[in-house]
Scaffold this motif. Sequence first.
Motif, PDB file in Angstrom:
ATOM      1  N   ASP A  85       1.120  -1.463   0.089  1.00  0.00           N
ATOM      2  CA  ASP A  85      -0.006  -0.534  -0.199  1.00  0.00           C
ATOM      3  C   ASP A  85       1.094   1.405  -0.179  1.00  0.00           C
ATOM      4  O   ASP A  85       0.864   2.189  -0.101  1.00  0.00           O
ATOM      5  CB  ASP A  85      -0.825   0.539   1.417  1.00  0.00           C
ATOM      6  CG  ASP A  85      -2.409  -1.245   0.670  1.00  0.00           C
ATOM      7  OD1 ASP A  85      -2.594  -1.040  -0.033  1.00  0.00           O
ATOM      8  OD2 ASP A  85      -2.581  -1.437   1.927  1.00  0.00           O
ATOM      9  N   ASP A  88       2.483   1.817  -3.480  1.00  0.00           N
ATOM     10  CA  ASP A  88       1.773   2.060  -4.405  1.00  0.00           C
ATOM     11  C   ASP A  88       0.932   3.643  -4.091  1.00  0.00           C
ATOM     12  O   ASP A  88       0.864   4.644  -5.481  1.00  0.00           O
ATOM     13  CB  ASP A  88       0.277   1.024  -4.274  1.00  0.00           C
ATOM     14  CG  ASP A  88       0.142  -0.141  -5.014  1.00  0.00           C
ATOM     15  OD1 ASP A  88       1.133   0.396  -6.026  1.00  0.00           O
ATOM     16  OD2 ASP A  88      -0.731  -0.753  -5.003  1.00  0.00           O
ATOM     17  N   ARG A 105      -7.428   1.979  -0.458  1.00  0.00           N
ATOM     18  CA  ARG A 105      -7.907   0.862  -1.040  1.00  0.00           C
ATOM     19  C   ARG A 105      -7.703  -0.279  -1.466  1.00  0.00           C
ATOM     20  O   ARG A 105      -6.689  -0.470  -0.523  1.00  0.00           O
ATOM     21  CB  ARG A 105      -7.617   1.810  -3.020  1.00  0.00           C
ATOM     22  CG  ARG A 105      -8.046   2.895  -3.462  1.00  0.00           C
ATOM     23  CD  ARG A 105      -8.006   2.668  -4.700  1.00  0.00           C
ATOM     24  NE  ARG A 105      -8.269   4.131  -5.122  1.00  0.00           N
ATOM     25  CZ  ARG A 105      -7.815   5.006  -5.999  1.00  0.00           C
ATOM     26  NH1 ARG A 105      -6.794   3.945  -6.806  1.00  0.00           N
ATOM     27  NH2 ARG A 105      -7.805   5.766  -6.794  1.00  0.00           N
ATOM     28  N   ASP A 107      -7.195  -3.006  -3.672  1.00  0.00           N
ATOM     29  CA  ASP A 107      -6.095  -3.179  -4.904  1.00  0.00           C
ATOM     30  C   ASP A 107      -4.405  -3.018  -4.426  1.00  0.00           C
ATOM     31  O   ASP A 107      -4.122  -2.429  -4.057  1.00  0.00           O
ATOM     32  CB  ASP A 107      -6.816  -3.230  -6.357  1.00  0.00           C
ATOM     33  CG  ASP A 107      -6.793  -1.712  -5.915  1.00  0.00           C
ATOM     34  OD1 ASP A 107      -6.543  -1.145  -4.740  1.00  0.00           O
ATOM     35  OD2 ASP A 107      -6.480  -0.725  -7.241  1.00  0.00           O
ATOM     36  N   THR A 108      -4.018  -4.264  -5.096  1.00  0.00           N
ATOM     37  CA  THR A 108      -2.670  -3.815  -4.616  1.00  0.00           C
ATOM     38  C   THR A 108      -1.940  -3.424  -6.385  1.00  0.00           C
ATOM     39  O   THR A 108      -2.237  -3.805  -7.683  1.00  0.00           O
ATOM     40  CB  THR A 108      -1.881  -4.580  -4.746  1.00  0.00           C
ATOM     41  OG1 THR A 108      -2.363  -5.368  -3.648  1.00  0.00           O
ATOM     42  CG2 THR A 108       0.048  -4.642  -4.912  1.00  0.00           C
TER      43      THR A 108
END
Length: 268
Positions: A85, A88, A105, A107-108
């Motif tokens: 995280d 990102d 979020r 997602d990765t």
Amino acid sequence: MRDAWRVAFGTFTALPVGPPEHVTGVVLGRALLLAPLTTAPALLAWAALGTVSTTGWAPAGVAAVLALVVTALLSRALHLDGLADLADGLTSGHDPARSLEVMRRGDTGPAGAAALVLALLLDAACLTTLLGGAFGTTLAVVALVASRLACALCARDGIPPARADGLGQGVAGTVSRAHLLGLVAAVALAAGLAGASVSAGLGSTWWAGGLGAVAVVLVAVAAAVVTRRHAVRRLGGVTGDVIGAAIEVALAAGLVTAALVVTAVPHL
């Protein structure tokens, strides 16, 4: 103190513990100071895998990967999630709000995936070298314990939370500088004694093993501090993801240092 133990093991491990009766800033600060002790289950697994590898019952590479699998399971992979995280978020742009939104979020993205793969490859490569001998296994365990110092380092007083909710908001500023310095000194001393004892038992100079173990702790601490400072500069404070990322970066840095020490002193 019971509540601090419950918070520490309930947060940093997958072990079933009862809920704390009271959660205050003092309790959270104590829980973060106890974080290195929450590595005990993984520590025992690493020591056992090192013994199996050293005696020739399993290849060091297999033991290395199993060590990482056990650690991820025992921590519910939360620290790895924090690393992904943060990677990102920091690569999404220079706007703190935008970065924090990306980090929230589930997602990765490409940066997070790359960070995970590279960190795990580096850990596995180092552990393949370390788990092949008693001294290397000792240094690997030292790196594991030292990596959890990142929890208290990220919650030192004077460091703000990056957002008004989440783990960072609860723990930011709950660890005093005096308690932090005492914890780092205690872990470094214990590591030095362990390294000196094992190296002496192997017929080598005790001070070489002791200094090598202390170096692993100091490098892990430095890596966690660098990660925290960069995150605070970019995000304005710390979050739970920052703490998880700092743990993983500290672990990788500690394992690399340990592998270099073992390589430099091959008879250990």
